[in-house]
Design a protein around this motif. Sequence first.
Motif, PDB file in Angstrom:
ATOM      1  N   THR A  10     -32.379  13.059  74.381  1.00  0.00           N
ATOM      2  CA  THR A  10     -32.128  12.129  73.267  1.00  0.00           C
ATOM      3  C   THR A  10     -31.228  12.871  72.269  1.00  0.00           C
ATOM      4  O   THR A  10     -30.997  14.071  72.429  1.00  0.00           O
ATOM      5  CB  THR A  10     -33.444  11.713  72.568  1.00  0.00           C
ATOM      6  OG1 THR A  10     -33.930  12.837  71.829  1.00  0.00           O
ATOM      7  CG2 THR A  10     -34.516  11.254  73.548  1.00  0.00           C
ATOM      8  N   LYS A  46     -32.801  -0.215  80.384  1.00  0.00           N
ATOM      9  CA  LYS A  46     -33.438  -1.009  79.321  1.00  0.00           C
ATOM     10  C   LYS A  46     -34.692  -0.285  78.838  1.00  0.00           C
ATOM     11  O   LYS A  46     -35.082   0.742  79.421  1.00  0.00           O
ATOM     12  CB  LYS A  46     -33.757  -2.408  79.828  1.00  0.00           C
ATOM     13  CG  LYS A  46     -34.735  -2.456  80.973  1.00  0.00           C
ATOM     14  CD  LYS A  46     -34.928  -3.898  81.449  1.00  0.00           C
ATOM     15  CE  LYS A  46     -35.860  -3.932  82.641  1.00  0.00           C
ATOM     16  NZ  LYS A  46     -35.974  -5.259  83.223  1.00  0.00           N
ATOM     17  N   ILE A  47     -35.337  -0.826  77.834  1.00  0.00           N
ATOM     18  CA  ILE A  47     -36.597  -0.263  77.339  1.00  0.00           C
ATOM     19  C   ILE A  47     -37.579  -0.304  78.503  1.00  0.00           C
ATOM     20  O   ILE A  47     -37.736  -1.358  79.131  1.00  0.00           O
ATOM     21  CB  ILE A  47     -37.142  -1.142  76.176  1.00  0.00           C
ATOM     22  CG1 ILE A  47     -36.197  -1.096  74.980  1.00  0.00           C
ATOM     23  CG2 ILE A  47     -38.555  -0.732  75.785  1.00  0.00           C
ATOM     24  CD1 ILE A  47     -36.471  -2.177  73.939  1.00  0.00           C
ATOM     25  N   PHE A  62     -41.503   7.222  78.407  1.00  0.00           N
ATOM     26  CA  PHE A  62     -40.985   6.041  77.716  1.00  0.00           C
ATOM     27  C   PHE A  62     -39.501   6.264  77.432  1.00  0.00           C
ATOM     28  O   PHE A  62     -39.112   7.347  76.966  1.00  0.00           O
ATOM     29  CB  PHE A  62     -41.736   5.825  76.392  1.00  0.00           C
ATOM     30  CG  PHE A  62     -41.045   4.820  75.526  1.00  0.00           C
ATOM     31  CD1 PHE A  62     -41.259   3.468  75.713  1.00  0.00           C
ATOM     32  CD2 PHE A  62     -40.132   5.219  74.548  1.00  0.00           C
ATOM     33  CE1 PHE A  62     -40.584   2.529  74.940  1.00  0.00           C
ATOM     34  CE2 PHE A  62     -39.457   4.296  73.777  1.00  0.00           C
ATOM     35  CZ  PHE A  62     -39.685   2.953  73.975  1.00  0.00           C
ATOM     36  N   SER A  64     -36.134   4.242  75.555  1.00  0.00           N
ATOM     37  CA  SER A  64     -35.766   3.096  74.702  1.00  0.00           C
ATOM     38  C   SER A  64     -34.446   2.461  75.140  1.00  0.00           C
ATOM     39  O   SER A  64     -33.716   1.929  74.312  1.00  0.00           O
ATOM     40  CB  SER A  64     -35.604   3.583  73.268  1.00  0.00           C
ATOM     41  OG  SER A  64     -34.471   4.427  73.227  1.00  0.00           O
ATOM     42  N   GLY A  65     -34.110   2.572  76.421  1.00  0.00           N
ATOM     43  CA  GLY A  65     -32.793   2.126  76.889  1.00  0.00           C
ATOM     44  C   GLY A  65     -31.831   3.292  76.834  1.00  0.00           C
ATOM     45  O   GLY A  65     -32.145   4.336  76.255  1.00  0.00           O
ATOM     46  N   ALA A  79     -30.975   8.777  76.275  1.00  0.00           N
ATOM     47  CA  ALA A  79     -31.670   7.662  75.629  1.00  0.00           C
ATOM     48  C   ALA A  79     -31.671   7.849  74.126  1.00  0.00           C
ATOM     49  O   ALA A  79     -31.652   8.990  73.638  1.00  0.00           O
ATOM     50  CB  ALA A  79     -33.111   7.597  76.134  1.00  0.00           C
ATOM     51  N   SER A  81     -34.206   7.060  72.172  1.00  0.00           N
ATOM     52  CA  SER A  81     -35.480   7.760  71.986  1.00  0.00           C
ATOM     53  C   SER A  81     -36.237   7.768  73.302  1.00  0.00           C
ATOM     54  O   SER A  81     -36.052   6.887  74.144  1.00  0.00           O
ATOM     55  CB  SER A  81     -36.315   7.148  70.856  1.00  0.00           C
ATOM     56  OG  SER A  81     -36.689   5.841  71.150  1.00  0.00           O
ATOM     57  N   ALA A 118     -36.534  -6.006  69.418  1.00  0.00           N
ATOM     58  CA  ALA A 118     -36.367  -4.716  70.106  1.00  0.00           C
ATOM     59  C   ALA A 118     -37.504  -3.763  69.704  1.00  0.00           C
ATOM     60  O   ALA A 118     -38.064  -3.067  70.556  1.00  0.00           O
ATOM     61  CB  ALA A 118     -35.006  -4.108  69.766  1.00  0.00           C
ATOM     62  N   ARG A 122     -40.289  -2.123  72.222  1.00  0.00           N
ATOM     63  CA  ARG A 122     -40.567  -0.677  72.313  1.00  0.00           C
ATOM     64  C   ARG A 122     -42.063  -0.417  72.135  1.00  0.00           C
ATOM     65  O   ARG A 122     -42.666   0.341  72.893  1.00  0.00           O
ATOM     66  CB  ARG A 122     -39.788   0.103  71.238  1.00  0.00           C
ATOM     67  CG  ARG A 122     -38.301   0.184  71.487  1.00  0.00           C
ATOM     68  CD  ARG A 122     -37.650   1.253  70.597  1.00  0.00           C
ATOM     69  NE  ARG A 122     -37.783   1.011  69.174  1.00  0.00           N
ATOM     70  CZ  ARG A 122     -36.983   0.249  68.438  1.00  0.00           C
ATOM     71  NH1 ARG A 122     -35.950  -0.375  69.010  1.00  0.00           N
ATOM     72  NH2 ARG A 122     -37.180   0.092  67.147  1.00  0.00           N
ATOM     73  N   VAL A 125     -44.166  -1.546  75.243  1.00  0.00           N
ATOM     74  CA  VAL A 125     -44.047  -0.632  76.401  1.00  0.00           C
ATOM     75  C   VAL A 125     -44.735   0.696  76.096  1.00  0.00           C
ATOM     76  O   VAL A 125     -45.415   1.271  76.953  1.00  0.00           O
ATOM     77  CB  VAL A 125     -42.568  -0.455  76.817  1.00  0.00           C
ATOM     78  CG1 VAL A 125     -42.441   0.575  77.922  1.00  0.00           C
ATOM     79  CG2 VAL A 125     -41.981  -1.782  77.279  1.00  0.00           C
ATOM     80  N   ARG A 126     -44.621   1.182  74.853  1.00  0.00           N
ATOM     81  CA  ARG A 126     -45.319   2.439  74.508  1.00  0.00           C
ATOM     82  C   ARG A 126     -46.826   2.272  74.683  1.00  0.00           C
ATOM     83  O   ARG A 126     -47.491   3.165  75.210  1.00  0.00           O
ATOM     84  CB  ARG A 126     -45.006   2.847  73.070  1.00  0.00           C
ATOM     85  CG  ARG A 126     -43.630   3.495  72.941  1.00  0.00           C
ATOM     86  CD  ARG A 126     -43.382   3.964  71.518  1.00  0.00           C
ATOM     87  NE  ARG A 126     -42.216   4.826  71.453  1.00  0.00           N
ATOM     88  CZ  ARG A 126     -41.123   4.565  70.727  1.00  0.00           C
ATOM     89  NH1 ARG A 126     -41.056   3.483  69.969  1.00  0.00           N
ATOM     90  NH2 ARG A 126     -40.104   5.402  70.736  1.00  0.00           N
TER      91      ARG A 126
END
Length: 132
Positions: A10, A46-47, A62, A64-65, A79, A81, A118, A122, A125-126
Motif C-alpha cells: 500500500t 475490487k474490494i 483484505f 480495498s481494490g 492497493a 489499503s 465504498a 470496505r 468485507v472487513r
Amino acid sequence: MSTLELEVVTPDKTVVRETVEMAVCPGVAGEFGVLPNHVSILSALKIGDLRYRVNGKDEHVFISGGFADMNNNVLSVLAESAEKAADIDTARAQAAKERAEKRLAEHSDTVDTTRAHAALARAIVRLQLAGH
Ligand code: ATP
C-alpha cells in the motif's frame, strides 16, 4: 513444490512479502487464481479477499481494490489499503459500517453517496474477513 513470490503493498507499508503456493485475487470481473509460473497478467481488483496458500494453509488479506501484476513469477498487488485478516480491528470496521449506513440513510445532498457506498463495502468485507 513450485511456488511464486507474493507482494501486497500500500502507499504506507508492505503488508505481505512471502513465497506462496498459489493466490486467488478479487478481480473486478470475478475472482482469479494465480499459480506458479502463471503467464503475465495485469488486472484491476475490487474490494475483497485476497487469499493465498503457504504450507497448505490458506491466509486471507483484505484489499480495498487496486491492481495485480504477475510477471516473472512475482505477483505484485498494489492497493490503497490492505491488512491481514488477523490485523482487522472489528470494532473499527463496525463503527465505519454504522457511519456509512447513517450517511446513506440521510438521503442528504451533502452526502457523497458513492464514497459512503465504498466505505460501507470496505467495512462489510472487513467484518467478513476478521478472524480468518
Ligand atoms: P475508517 O473509516 O475506519 O478509517 P476506511 O475504510 O475509511 O475505515 P481505509 O481508508 O480503507 O479505512 O484505511 C485507512 C488505513 O486504516 C489503512 O492503513 C487500513 O489498513 C487501516 N484500517 C482501516 N480500517 C481498519 C480495520 N477495521 N482494521 C485494521 N486496519 C484498518
